[in-house]
Design a protein around this motif. Sequence first.
Motif, PDB file in Angstrom:
ATOM      1  N   LYS A  11       0.823  -1.221   0.000  1.00 12.20           N
ATOM      2  CA  LYS A  11       0.000   0.000   0.000  1.00 12.20           C
ATOM      3  C   LYS A  11       0.857   1.270   0.000  1.00 12.20           C
ATOM      4  O   LYS A  11       0.535   2.244  -0.677  1.00 12.20           O
ATOM      5  CB  LYS A  11      -0.912  -0.036   1.217  1.00 12.20           C
ATOM      6  N   LEU A  12       1.955   1.260   0.748  1.00  9.63           N
ATOM      7  CA  LEU A  12       2.810   2.440   0.840  1.00  9.63           C
ATOM      8  C   LEU A  12       3.429   2.781  -0.520  1.00  9.63           C
ATOM      9  O   LEU A  12       3.504   3.949  -0.898  1.00  9.63           O
ATOM     10  CB  LEU A  12       3.914   2.206   1.883  1.00  9.63           C
ATOM     11  N   HIS A  13       3.833   1.778  -1.263  1.00  8.43           N
ATOM     12  CA  HIS A  13       4.400   2.027  -2.587  1.00  8.43           C
ATOM     13  C   HIS A  13       3.343   2.582  -3.535  1.00  8.43           C
ATOM     14  O   HIS A  13       3.619   3.506  -4.308  1.00  8.43           O
ATOM     15  CB  HIS A  13       4.980   0.738  -3.167  1.00  8.43           C
ATOM     16  N   LYS A  14       2.139   2.040  -3.487  1.00  8.02           N
ATOM     17  CA  LYS A  14       1.060   2.535  -4.344  1.00  8.02           C
ATOM     18  C   LYS A  14       0.777   4.004  -4.063  1.00  8.02           C
ATOM     19  O   LYS A  14       0.620   4.810  -4.985  1.00  8.02           O
ATOM     20  CB  LYS A  14      -0.216   1.741  -4.103  1.00  8.02           C
ATOM     21  N   ILE A  15       0.719   4.350  -2.786  1.00  8.08           N
ATOM     22  CA  ILE A  15       0.424   5.733  -2.397  1.00  8.08           C
ATOM     23  C   ILE A  15       1.514   6.673  -2.908  1.00  8.08           C
ATOM     24  O   ILE A  15       1.216   7.737  -3.453  1.00  8.08           O
ATOM     25  CB  ILE A  15       0.262   5.842  -0.871  1.00  8.08           C
ATOM     26  N   LYS A  16       2.774   6.288  -2.746  1.00  5.36           N
ATOM     27  CA  LYS A  16       3.870   7.143  -3.197  1.00  5.36           C
ATOM     28  C   LYS A  16       3.846   7.336  -4.708  1.00  5.36           C
ATOM     29  O   LYS A  16       4.060   8.438  -5.206  1.00  5.36           O
ATOM     30  CB  LYS A  16       5.212   6.545  -2.774  1.00  5.36           C
ATOM     31  N   MET A  55      11.189   7.303  -8.447  1.00  7.02           N
ATOM     32  CA  MET A  55      11.016   5.882  -8.746  1.00  7.02           C
ATOM     33  C   MET A  55      12.316   5.093  -8.653  1.00  7.02           C
ATOM     34  O   MET A  55      12.318   3.945  -8.222  1.00  7.02           O
ATOM     35  CB  MET A  55      10.416   5.714 -10.142  1.00  7.02           C
ATOM     36  N   LEU A  56      13.425   5.694  -9.051  1.00  5.75           N
ATOM     37  CA  LEU A  56      14.687   4.956  -9.079  1.00  5.75           C
ATOM     38  C   LEU A  56      15.503   5.060  -7.795  1.00  5.75           C
ATOM     39  O   LEU A  56      16.250   4.133  -7.480  1.00  5.75           O
ATOM     40  CB  LEU A  56      15.543   5.420 -10.261  1.00  5.75           C
ATOM     41  N   HIS A  57      15.376   6.175  -7.072  1.00  2.00           N
ATOM     42  CA  HIS A  57      16.266   6.382  -5.936  1.00  2.00           C
ATOM     43  C   HIS A  57      15.563   6.576  -4.601  1.00  2.00           C
ATOM     44  O   HIS A  57      16.010   6.035  -3.588  1.00  2.00           O
ATOM     45  CB  HIS A  57      17.176   7.592  -6.191  1.00  2.00           C
ATOM     46  N   ARG A  58      14.505   7.377  -4.574  1.00  2.00           N
ATOM     47  CA  ARG A  58      13.902   7.733  -3.292  1.00  2.00           C
ATOM     48  C   ARG A  58      13.033   6.641  -2.702  1.00  2.00           C
ATOM     49  O   ARG A  58      13.000   6.475  -1.488  1.00  2.00           O
ATOM     50  CB  ARG A  58      13.100   9.029  -3.435  1.00  2.00           C
TER      51      ARG A  58
END
Length: 189
Positions: A11-16, A55-58
Amino acid sequence: MFCRVTNLSHKLHKIKVVMNAEQLLMTGCCIISSIGNMVVVEGGPKSIKKYKRLMLHRIKWNDIDDDGNNGDDGGDDGEEHDDDDDDDDDDDEERKMDVQPAAAAEEPEPAADPSAASAASALSAPSQPAAPKGPNECVIVWEGVLKQQHFKRFTQHEFATDTLIREFVRKFRIEPYWEACKNYVSGSF
């Protein structure tokens, strides 16, 4: 720009992914399925650069622990903390106790008719696709300039089958993006 993410079930990845695209005023979509996950974004050069860095670093794709935390302490900002205070441990336990009943309350009640339950589950998209094995990573499949814009806003969609995904990408004329993303092998381009 479109990229492939190994696992977008958290869920956290989707939100970001969604919130940052909206904040940067980008258009596009996020496709989540057990077959593969694809993020397509359209925007100006400055917002593409910021989103690519996100997407690649943060985003730490592999740093999600079992509690759903992002792998960090969640508040260690250089302040000294008193280790002799046992009240903090009690507060943490109370917070955990408060969260567990709420999560249990959100679970749907089982249906009395088993055929109705199976029909309902067949119609709804899976909430969490099966997690692929191996490291979770994000790779840029293609980045460049387009003649025309394909989307009007950024949306997120979850699909159960490849047929549903193909219908969706055909609607927005991005079939080649899905094919390239699905068939992408790391380091092939």
